[in-house]
Structure formats: C-alpha cells, structure tokens
Design an enzyme around this catalytic site. Structure first.
Site, PDB file in Angstrom:
ATOM      1  N   GLY A  66      55.944  55.111 -31.229  1.00  0.00           N
ATOM      2  CA  GLY A  66      55.638  54.623 -29.805  1.00  0.00           C
ATOM      3  C   GLY A  66      55.470  53.201 -29.615  1.00  0.00           C
ATOM      4  N   ASP A  87      54.479  61.649 -35.664  1.00  0.00           N
ATOM      5  CA  ASP A  87      54.865  61.631 -34.501  1.00  0.00           C
ATOM      6  C   ASP A  87      55.792  62.825 -33.952  1.00  0.00           C
ATOM      7  OD1 ASP A  87      55.668  58.706 -32.495  1.00  0.00           O
ATOM      8  OD2 ASP A  87      56.217  60.641 -31.730  1.00  0.00           O
ATOM      9  N   LEU A 147      57.890  62.875 -31.238  1.00  0.00           N
ATOM     10  CA  LEU A 147      58.916  62.462 -30.825  1.00  0.00           C
ATOM     11  C   LEU A 147      59.046  63.126 -29.149  1.00  0.00           C
ATOM     12  CD1 LEU A 147      61.632  62.886 -33.639  1.00  0.00           C
ATOM     13  CD2 LEU A 147      60.284  60.758 -32.915  1.00  0.00           C
ATOM     14  N   ASP A 176      53.643  67.604 -34.212  1.00  0.00           N
ATOM     15  CA  ASP A 176      52.772  67.605 -33.257  1.00  0.00           C
ATOM     16  C   ASP A 176      51.389  67.717 -33.660  1.00  0.00           C
ATOM     17  OD1 ASP A 176      52.583  69.733 -30.189  1.00  0.00           O
ATOM     18  OD2 ASP A 176      51.207  68.177 -30.861  1.00  0.00           O
ATOM     19  N   SER A 190      41.566  53.033 -23.230  1.00  0.00           N
ATOM     20  CA  SER A 190      42.155  52.466 -22.025  1.00  0.00           C
ATOM     21  C   SER A 190      41.336  51.888 -21.188  1.00  0.00           C
ATOM     22  CB  SER A 190      43.127  53.375 -21.557  1.00  0.00           C
ATOM     23  OG  SER A 190      43.393  52.713 -20.229  1.00  0.00           O
ATOM     24  N   ALA A 191      41.601  50.743 -20.506  1.00  0.00           N
ATOM     25  CA  ALA A 191      40.709  50.368 -19.410  1.00  0.00           C
ATOM     26  C   ALA A 191      40.439  51.203 -18.364  1.00  0.00           C
ATOM     27  CB  ALA A 191      41.391  48.891 -19.001  1.00  0.00           C
ATOM     28  N   TYR A 216      44.922  61.511 -16.810  1.00  0.00           N
ATOM     29  CA  TYR A 216      44.953  60.743 -18.052  1.00  0.00           C
ATOM     30  C   TYR A 216      43.947  59.922 -18.517  1.00  0.00           C
ATOM     31  CZ  TYR A 216      46.282  56.584 -20.549  1.00  0.00           C
ATOM     32  OH  TYR A 216      46.451  55.277 -21.262  1.00  0.00           O
ATOM     33  N   LYS A 257      41.026  60.190 -21.765  1.00  0.00           N
ATOM     34  CA  LYS A 257      40.297  58.983 -22.787  1.00  0.00           C
ATOM     35  C   LYS A 257      38.837  58.912 -22.572  1.00  0.00           C
ATOM     36  CE  LYS A 257      44.311  57.289 -23.798  1.00  0.00           C
ATOM     37  NZ  LYS A 257      44.898  57.429 -25.284  1.00  0.00           N
ATOM     38  N   LEU A 308      54.865  48.454 -14.535  1.00  0.00           N
ATOM     39  CA  LEU A 308      55.504  47.016 -13.714  1.00  0.00           C
ATOM     40  C   LEU A 308      56.463  46.456 -14.745  1.00  0.00           C
ATOM     41  CD1 LEU A 308      55.600  45.066 -11.453  1.00  0.00           C
ATOM     42  CD2 LEU A 308      53.698  43.915 -12.937  1.00  0.00           C
ATOM     43  N   ARG A 320      46.150  42.524 -12.702  1.00  0.00           N
ATOM     44  CA  ARG A 320      45.810  43.040 -14.005  1.00  0.00           C
ATOM     45  C   ARG A 320      45.676  42.119 -15.206  1.00  0.00           C
ATOM     46  NH1 ARG A 320      45.367  46.169 -10.674  1.00  0.00           N
ATOM     47  NH2 ARG A 320      46.147  48.415 -10.492  1.00  0.00           N
ATOM     48  N   ASP A 362      45.818  53.289  -7.489  1.00  0.00           N
ATOM     49  CA  ASP A 362      45.778  51.874  -7.952  1.00  0.00           C
ATOM     50  C   ASP A 362      44.353  51.246  -7.833  1.00  0.00           C
ATOM     51  OD1 ASP A 362      48.212  51.706  -9.453  1.00  0.00           O
ATOM     52  OD2 ASP A 362      49.095  50.774  -7.778  1.00  0.00           O
TER      53      ASP A 362
HETATM   54  C1  WQD Z   1      50.383  47.360 -12.846  1.00  0.00           C
HETATM   55  C2  WQD Z   1      50.460  46.818 -11.485  1.00  0.00           C
HETATM   56  C3  WQD Z   1      50.727  48.216  -9.636  1.00  0.00           C
HETATM   57  C4  WQD Z   1      55.050  49.303 -10.871  1.00  0.00           C
HETATM   58  C5  WQD Z   1      48.735  52.172 -16.154  1.00  0.00           C
HETATM   59  C6  WQD Z   1      47.558  52.956 -16.650  1.00  0.00           C
HETATM   60  C7  WQD Z   1      47.067  52.187 -18.057  1.00  0.00           C
HETATM   61  C8  WQD Z   1      48.141  51.940 -18.890  1.00  0.00           C
HETATM   62  C9  WQD Z   1      49.126  51.048 -18.162  1.00  0.00           C
HETATM   63  C10 WQD Z   1      48.932  53.801 -20.486  1.00  0.00           C
HETATM   64  C11 WQD Z   1      49.685  47.446 -10.536  1.00  0.00           C
HETATM   65  C12 WQD Z   1      52.007  47.247  -9.840  1.00  0.00           C
HETATM   66  C13 WQD Z   1      53.566  48.584 -11.028  1.00  0.00           C
HETATM   67  C14 WQD Z   1      55.939  49.033 -10.055  1.00  0.00           C
HETATM   68  C15 WQD Z   1      54.302  47.750  -8.833  1.00  0.00           C
HETATM   69  N1  WQD Z   1      48.765  53.113 -19.355  1.00  0.00           N
HETATM   70  N2  WQD Z   1      53.228  47.774  -9.773  1.00  0.00           N
HETATM   71  N3  WQD Z   1      55.440  48.135  -8.773  1.00  0.00           N
HETATM   72  O1  WQD Z   1      48.710  51.012 -13.260  1.00  0.00           O
HETATM   73  O2  WQD Z   1      47.619  49.001 -14.068  1.00  0.00           O
HETATM   74  O3  WQD Z   1      47.849  51.080 -15.755  1.00  0.00           O
HETATM   75  O4  WQD Z   1      49.746  51.581 -16.889  1.00  0.00           O
HETATM   76  O5  WQD Z   1      48.484  53.271 -21.553  1.00  0.00           O
HETATM   77  O6  WQD Z   1      46.197  53.165 -18.751  1.00  0.00           O
HETATM   78  O7  WQD Z   1      46.533  52.886 -16.160  1.00  0.00           O
HETATM   79  O8  WQD Z   1      50.110  49.530 -14.700  1.00  0.00           O
HETATM   80  O9  WQD Z   1      52.364  48.636 -14.935  1.00  0.00           O
HETATM   81  O10 WQD Z   1      51.673  50.733 -13.450  1.00  0.00           O
HETATM   82  O11 WQD Z   1      50.701  48.533 -12.629  1.00  0.00           O
HETATM   83  O12 WQD Z   1      53.900  46.948  -7.902  1.00  0.00           O
HETATM   84  O13 WQD Z   1      56.985  49.380  -9.936  1.00  0.00           O
HETATM   85  O14 WQD Z   1      51.793  46.609 -11.091  1.00  0.00           O
HETATM   86  O15 WQD Z   1      50.617  48.511  -8.305  1.00  0.00           O
HETATM   87  O16 WQD Z   1      49.114  46.568  -9.417  1.00  0.00           O
HETATM   88  P1  WQD Z   1      48.496  50.180 -14.275  1.00  0.00           P
HETATM   89  P2  WQD Z   1      51.104  49.488 -14.007  1.00  0.00           P
END
Ligand code: WQD
Length: 337
Positions: free
Chosen positions: A10, A31, A33, A58, A124-125, A149, A153, A200, A231, A295
């Site tokens: 991953g 993994d 896959l 798995d 995870s946070a 999810y 955790k 993002l 973030r 969010d």
């Molecule tokens: C980040 C910021 C969105 C997409 C999650 C999980 C965390 C980890 C990472 C797995 C936020 C904004 C996002 C977009 C946007 N997952 N955004 N447009 O939600 O903080 O964390 O993913 O390991 O455990 O909780 O990450 O990247 O989805 O969002 O505006 O198309 O970007 O609102 O503020 P997130 P994210």
C-alpha cells in the site's frame, strides 16, 4: 532481523518496506491486493535492488495467514493492512468492522503462537474524534470517531492495549498518523487510489495534470484563518522513517507506547493549493462548495513525544510533498498499472 509487514504494497506500507530494505532488514510482505497492485513489488525492487518475500494473503484468512508464520522467524510485525476509506466505511460498516478487527486479532493470535513480540500498529488521528482543542497530544481523550473506519482504529487500539496488559513481554507501538501525502522521490510509488480520490492531495494532483477540471473545496466557512479545513500533512517518507525509529524504540522493551506522527503544523486546503502551485508551477483551479459531512474544522498534531522519545522529526514540508506527489502523478497519469 526479519519484519513481517501486512499491507506492505500500500501507499504507506510500500514506503516503509523501502526503508526497511535500505536499512538491511529482511522483509516479508503480506498483502491481499484489495487496495494495492502487485506491480508495486517490482517497483520496490527497482528502487532498493532487493525483493521482499511476498504472500498474497488476506489477513482475515487465519489458516492462510498462519502458513506465512511457518515460512520464517519474525522479530517484529508492522500492521498496515485494513480498509481505510472514511466515506466507504459509512456505507459498509460491517465489512469494515469485520475486516479491520478480524485481521488484527488474527495477527496478534499468530504473533503470540509464534513468539513474535514486537508490533507496530498503523493507527490514525481519527481516534481523537472531533478535537476539543489543537494541537492534539497523545493523552487527549480517544473519543468517538465520526465514522466506522475511525471506530475500528479505536477498537483495535483498545484490543492491543488489553492484549499487552495480559502479555507484558510484548512491545506494541500505536502510531497515530495525521494526513499522509507525497510520494517516493523517484516517482515510481505514491498515493494511487482507485476511482475518484477521497483525499485532498491525490485529487489536487489529478487536477494539476488536467485529469479533473477543478478541486471541490469542501467548505469555506469553518472557524479557521481562511475558512477552509486545516490538517497536518506529513510526507509519506517522513512517516516511513517514523516506523524505523519506532522499531528501534521497541528494542528497549517499552511495553505499550503511543505516538502522534505529524509535522506539528496545520495547513488549510487553500494553503495546500497555493503550496502545490508554488512547488510545481501547475495550476489548481477550485470551487468552494458545501462542507463534507464528518469533517472537522481543524486537526493537527503535537509531536513533541515522538520527537523526544523516538528522536524523530518530520524533515519535509508540504511543498516538498506536493513536488513529489506531482512527479508521481505525471509519471503515472492513470495510476500504477
Ligand atoms: C483533508 C481536507 C477536506 C478532498 C482522512 C481520514 C484519515 C486518513 C486521511 C486514512 C479536509 C478537504 C478533501 C477534496 C477537499 N485516512 N478536501 N476536497 O478527511 O482529513 O482524513 O484521510 O488513513 O484517517 O480521516 O483527509 O484528504 O479527505 O481531507 O476540500 O476533494 O481536505 O474537507 O478539510 P481527512 P482528506
């Protein structure tokens, strides 16, 4: 020393396998896959000149997983394997609880049976739920996550805590990742989600190469400096190196330890867009739309504990990660084949 890495093909797992191989560890990757590609194995070999042992298994399949423990004596395990899409977990809670909990319980049972006493768990946070204040420290309450999810955790952290209490000769590290971004500097490996990216950075990268028209910014009215979500974006190579530092820490037999892995700095969505454009020269058009359910406004880490106890610091900033992510996306416009 040999390390068992579940989910080792991953995004974060493969970067960690590269660090392990480069530091001279022997590595066995397991993994299924589900969310990764076998091509990553060849790319790990291209980057490091070494090939880990690999089993397409798995972790929920106890008998198949047990066979892996018969192949070698492991000194430690790093558990990345698990389903991790926040939105998908809301639609498919049972799949998430079954997969993430059963795979973790199977791993711990087999570690006990085969005397593998060192474990790093990819947490995870999200376990902090909606933060009461930021930056978050490890002693902040582990609340209720805003999705199944995150709940998995929280539950796995509890399971591992109870297991370690009952088995004090086990050393277990819970690593709470904030927002992993970036890619390997070679551009051969990176965040490679199936379908439309939830996160993002991969979405921005696809806009930057012209694969998508614009970034949808989920919410511009949060109580943050520019109204968009904040973030703690940490380069995936920094994250992988945090695992190496943690492996060394486990040699001190610390019992159960918990660390935030982040940069300690909050970055808003619009700041991330500017950083990406500055780092790459690419244009990232965007539209500010309604908030995304689940969010939180702000979520970033206090990493003092990892800094002092692991002697580890994030070395890269968001611009470095944007540059590497763009390089990966340009070289793999349709993802890793
Ligand atoms: C980040 C910021 C969105 C997409 C999650 C999980 C965390 C980890 C990472 C797995 C936020 C904004 C996002 C977009 C946007 N997952 N955004 N447009 O939600 O903080 O964390 O993913 O390991 O455990 O909780 O990450 O990247 O989805 O969002 O505006 O198309 O970007 O609102 O503020 P997130 P994210």
């Amino acid at each position: 020393m040999r390390v068992l890495v579940t989910g080792g093909l991953g995004f974060i797992g493969s970067e960690t396998v590269i660090c392990l191989l480069n530091e001279g560890y022997e590595v066995t990757v397991v993994d299924a896959l589900f969310n990764s590609k076998i091509a990553v194995l060849e790319r790990i070999e291209t980057i490091t000149g070494k090939k880990p042992d690999f089993f397409q298994v798995d972790c929920c399949d106890y008998e198949a997983f047990k066979k892996v423990f018969e192949t070698a004596k492991f000194d430690a395990a790093i558990h990345f394997a698990g389903l991790k899409a926040v939105g998908e977990s809301v639609e498919k809670p049972i799949e998430y609880y079954e997969n993430n909990l059963v795979s973790s319980i199977n791993l711990v049972k087999l570690m006990k049976e085969y005397g593998v006493k060192n474990l790093i768990f990819s947490s995870s946070a999200t376990v902090y739920g909606t933060p009461k204040r930021v930056p978050l420290v490890e002693t902040d309450p582990v609340g209720h996550a805003t999705n199944p999810y995150g709940e998995t955790k929280i539950m796995i952290e509890r399971i591992l805590g109870d297991f370690q209490l009952a088995n004090p000769d086990f050393n277990i590290a819970l690593l709470r990742y904030f927002n992993p971004i970036g890619a390997h500097p070679s551009g051969l490996l990176g965040e490679d989600p199936n379908g439309i990216p939830n996160n993002l950075m991969p979405y921005i990268s696809q806009v930057a190469i012209g694969k998508r028209d614009y970034l949808r910014v989920w919410g511009g009215d949060y109580p943050t400096p520019d109204g968009t979500g904040v973030r703690d974006y940490i380069h995936v190579v920094d994250l992988a190196e945090g695992h190496m530092a943690t492996l060394k820490k486990l040699e001190d037999k610390p019992g159960l330890v918990v660390y935030n892995l982040g940069t300690g700095k909050g970055t808003s969505v619009l700041e991330a867009v500017s950083a990406y454009e500055k780092a790459t020269g690419a244009k990232v058009p965007y539209k500010i739309l309604e908030r995304r359910s689940g969010d939180v406004a702000e979520n970033y880490a206090n990493c003092d504990k990892a800094n002092t106890e692991l002697k580890w610091h994030a070395r890269f900033n968001v611009e470095d990660a944007c540059r590497d992510a763009y390089n990966f996306q340009k070289k793999n416009p349709d993802g890793i084949k």
